[in-house]
Design an enzyme around this catalytic site. Sequence first.
Site, PDB file in Angstrom:
ATOM      1  N   GLU A  95      25.145   2.420  68.264  1.00 19.42           N
ATOM      2  CA  GLU A  95      25.307   3.010  69.606  1.00 19.42           C
ATOM      3  C   GLU A  95      26.379   4.070  69.474  1.00 19.42           C
ATOM      4  OE1 GLU A  95      23.793   2.547  72.415  1.00 19.42           O
ATOM      5  OE2 GLU A  95      22.531   0.851  71.864  1.00 19.42           O
ATOM      6  N   GLU A 120      31.152  16.599  71.754  1.00 18.09           N
ATOM      7  CA  GLU A 120      31.396  15.523  72.713  1.00 18.09           C
ATOM      8  C   GLU A 120      32.898  15.527  73.016  1.00 18.09           C
ATOM      9  OE1 GLU A 120      31.397  11.411  71.378  1.00 18.09           O
ATOM     10  OE2 GLU A 120      30.578  10.775  73.292  1.00 18.09           O
TER      11      GLU A 120
HETATM   12  P1  NAD Z   1      35.116   5.463  65.908  1.00 22.50           P
HETATM   13  O1  NAD Z   1      33.803   5.743  65.292  1.00 22.50           O
HETATM   14  O2  NAD Z   1      36.293   6.231  65.465  1.00 22.50           O
HETATM   15  O3  NAD Z   1      35.524   3.923  65.692  1.00 22.50           O
HETATM   16  C1  NAD Z   1      34.728   2.858  66.135  1.00 22.50           C
HETATM   17  C2  NAD Z   1      35.021   1.626  65.310  1.00 22.50           C
HETATM   18  O4  NAD Z   1      34.645   1.854  63.964  1.00 22.50           O
HETATM   19  C3  NAD Z   1      36.479   1.197  65.264  1.00 22.50           C
HETATM   20  O5  NAD Z   1      36.535  -0.212  65.342  1.00 22.50           O
HETATM   21  C4  NAD Z   1      36.927   1.676  63.894  1.00 22.50           C
HETATM   22  O6  NAD Z   1      38.008   0.936  63.363  1.00 22.50           O
HETATM   23  C5  NAD Z   1      35.667   1.444  63.081  1.00 22.50           C
HETATM   24  N1  NAD Z   1      35.559   2.265  61.862  1.00 22.50           N
HETATM   25  C6  NAD Z   1      36.160   3.438  61.561  1.00 22.50           C
HETATM   26  N2  NAD Z   1      35.773   3.886  60.345  1.00 22.50           N
HETATM   27  C7  NAD Z   1      34.874   2.984  59.884  1.00 22.50           C
HETATM   28  C8  NAD Z   1      34.068   2.901  58.708  1.00 22.50           C
HETATM   29  N3  NAD Z   1      34.122   3.829  57.756  1.00 22.50           N
HETATM   30  N4  NAD Z   1      33.226   1.854  58.572  1.00 22.50           N
HETATM   31  C9  NAD Z   1      33.132   0.920  59.542  1.00 22.50           C
HETATM   32  N5  NAD Z   1      33.872   0.927  60.680  1.00 22.50           N
HETATM   33  C10 NAD Z   1      34.723   1.957  60.849  1.00 22.50           C
HETATM   34  O7  NAD Z   1      34.859   5.588  67.464  1.00 22.50           O
HETATM   35  P2  NAD Z   1      35.938   5.543  68.646  1.00 22.50           P
HETATM   36  O8  NAD Z   1      36.710   6.816  68.590  1.00 22.50           O
HETATM   37  O9  NAD Z   1      36.651   4.233  68.597  1.00 22.50           O
HETATM   38  O10 NAD Z   1      35.005   5.526  69.937  1.00 22.50           O
HETATM   39  C11 NAD Z   1      34.596   6.662  70.628  1.00 22.50           C
HETATM   40  C12 NAD Z   1      33.168   6.996  70.275  1.00 22.50           C
HETATM   41  O11 NAD Z   1      32.316   5.893  70.552  1.00 22.50           O
HETATM   42  C13 NAD Z   1      32.611   8.137  71.109  1.00 22.50           C
HETATM   43  O12 NAD Z   1      31.867   9.004  70.292  1.00 22.50           O
HETATM   44  C14 NAD Z   1      31.686   7.436  72.097  1.00 22.50           C
HETATM   45  O13 NAD Z   1      30.675   8.250  72.629  1.00 22.50           O
HETATM   46  C15 NAD Z   1      31.167   6.328  71.259  1.00 22.50           C
HETATM   47  N6  NAD Z   1      30.619   5.256  72.093  1.00 22.50           N
HETATM   48  C16 NAD Z   1      29.265   5.031  72.132  1.00 22.50           C
HETATM   49  C17 NAD Z   1      28.732   4.065  72.984  1.00 22.50           C
HETATM   50  C18 NAD Z   1      27.245   3.803  73.086  1.00 22.50           C
HETATM   51  O14 NAD Z   1      26.865   2.770  73.622  1.00 22.50           O
HETATM   52  N7  NAD Z   1      26.377   4.677  72.621  1.00 22.50           N
HETATM   53  C19 NAD Z   1      29.592   3.321  73.785  1.00 22.50           C
HETATM   54  C20 NAD Z   1      30.956   3.588  73.732  1.00 22.50           C
HETATM   55  C21 NAD Z   1      31.459   4.538  72.881  1.00 22.50           C
END
Ligand code: NAD
Length: 482
Positions: free
Chosen positions: A252, A383
């Site tokens: 997601e 975004e």
């Molecule tokens: P992010 O991708 O930076 O981090 C998300 C999670 O992934 C965190 O727990 C982080 O520690 C972990 N992570 C980071 N690097 C990783 C790796 N290499 N392997 C595995 N896990 C890793 O995202 P964010 O900044 O925390 O969240 C914001 C983003 O999430 C925005 O782009 C938003 O649109 C998206 N989002 C999507 C939905 C949906 O349902 N489509 C819902 C909410 C947020």
Amino acid sequence: MSASAPGVMGLRTDFKLLIGGELVDGAESLDVINPATGAVFARCPAAGKAQLDHAVTTARHASHAWSGKSFEERAAAIKRMAAVLRANQDTLAELLTREQGKPVGQSRDEIGRAASQSEGMAGIAIPVEKLMEDAGRRIELHYRPLGVVGIITPWNAPINLAAGPLVSALYTGNTVVLKPSPYTPLSTLKMGELLRDVFPAGVINIIAGGDELGQWMTEHPGIDKISFTGSVATGKKVMASAAGTLKRVTLELGGNDPAIVLDDVDPQVVAPKLFFAAFVNSGQVCMAIKRIYAHERIYDALCEALAAEARKARVGDGLDPQTQYGPIQNRMQYDKVVGILEDTRRNGARILAGGEVPSRPGYFFPPTIVANVEEHSRLVREEQFGPIVPVLKFRDIEDVIRRANDTRYGLAGSVWSHDPERAAAIAARLEVGTAWVNQHRATSATVPFGGAKESGVGRQYSVLGLKGYMEAQVISVLKQAM
Ligand code: NAD
């Protein structure tokens, strides 16, 4: 990360990991910042690699008994989980606001929603499907749990975005290792503590940690599926890493949702609805409106009505009951949004409201409405995930559909009109997972949600989402005695 030092400098340190039914300290620790002050207010445990291994082993062990339970038995536990969330709504909401920044009423709503969505999903039937039967043969399609599901969540709605995949995995007979974002681990860890006695030991494991812990999860041979919610860039890394063990994935990811506003609307009526869907949680919502396309006939009036909404918005600490819009959640995201504002200014756009970043502690940024924006600018292409939204002008329907679809994102979108059927015909042409008419951000436990294009893989919620946590298995019986 730093060495664990409980109780220092008045920090809250009352947090534990949940592994194998035990509440334990971490091999390391994480400092957590309150975005309304910019200061560290809590320190929580963070899991090392050996603790991840232990969590996966206990989850595997627990999956034998848990997968053997009926859907009804698992639904009963999920209903108890929903009751526990509701009973602790106020304390969890206060903590969620302190770490995430959103107004405390919206934190309460997030927890209430997690509870009701959980109950909703636990009421969905996944029956065995009979594909054919005659005198000689019977062929059925069954759905089996996958085993151990690793869940990785972002910082914008930690409880709700944990509860959806958590309940999907548990209800379908899997056990879980869940990792919240290092920016907002606290409310998820507290939820783990509260759920410790709701599920048998090992069924849910909650381990905080940095990005590297997420990566270890995606590589781990003992995890069968990753349910990831986060950015597109990280989603791609997750998918590449999961390929090493051919894990199933539900991704997601981010969005750049367009809202197309037709010439027949009343700008005064739609403006507050568009504004809320764009700026709730200060724009830090995957399915927030991120681009508004307004027909030239209503463009000026709509811009003015949106700017009026922005001017009256009350921005502040989410713990203040008067606050409608809290700070941006973290420094990195704040710097990104400030950078987008500067780029927008350089490109000669018109800032209609907001745009003045206050010099005060915390990551505050006022709701900002921008007109006359170049289509290729960062504000339109990226975004923004923050409280700044462009309003773009269109004349021709074909042209606006092309512009709305001219992106690698495909999470959701909406069309607004006096005539819902006219809008529905346009909505059906948007290349998105969800296209709304005269609304935006409406979701439910029984309706699939997820992204087209680079906004995701698979769906959450609904029968479709739940089947993503199961393996289809054909049982083919030849009715002949041997
Ligand atoms: P992010 O991708 O930076 O981090 C998300 C999670 O992934 C965190 O727990 C982080 O520690 C972990 N992570 C980071 N690097 C990783 C790796 N290499 N392997 C595995 N896990 C890793 O995202 P964010 O900044 O925390 O969240 C914001 C983003 O999430 C925005 O782009 C938003 O649109 C998206 N989002 C999507 C939905 C949906 O349902 N489509 C819902 C909410 C947020």
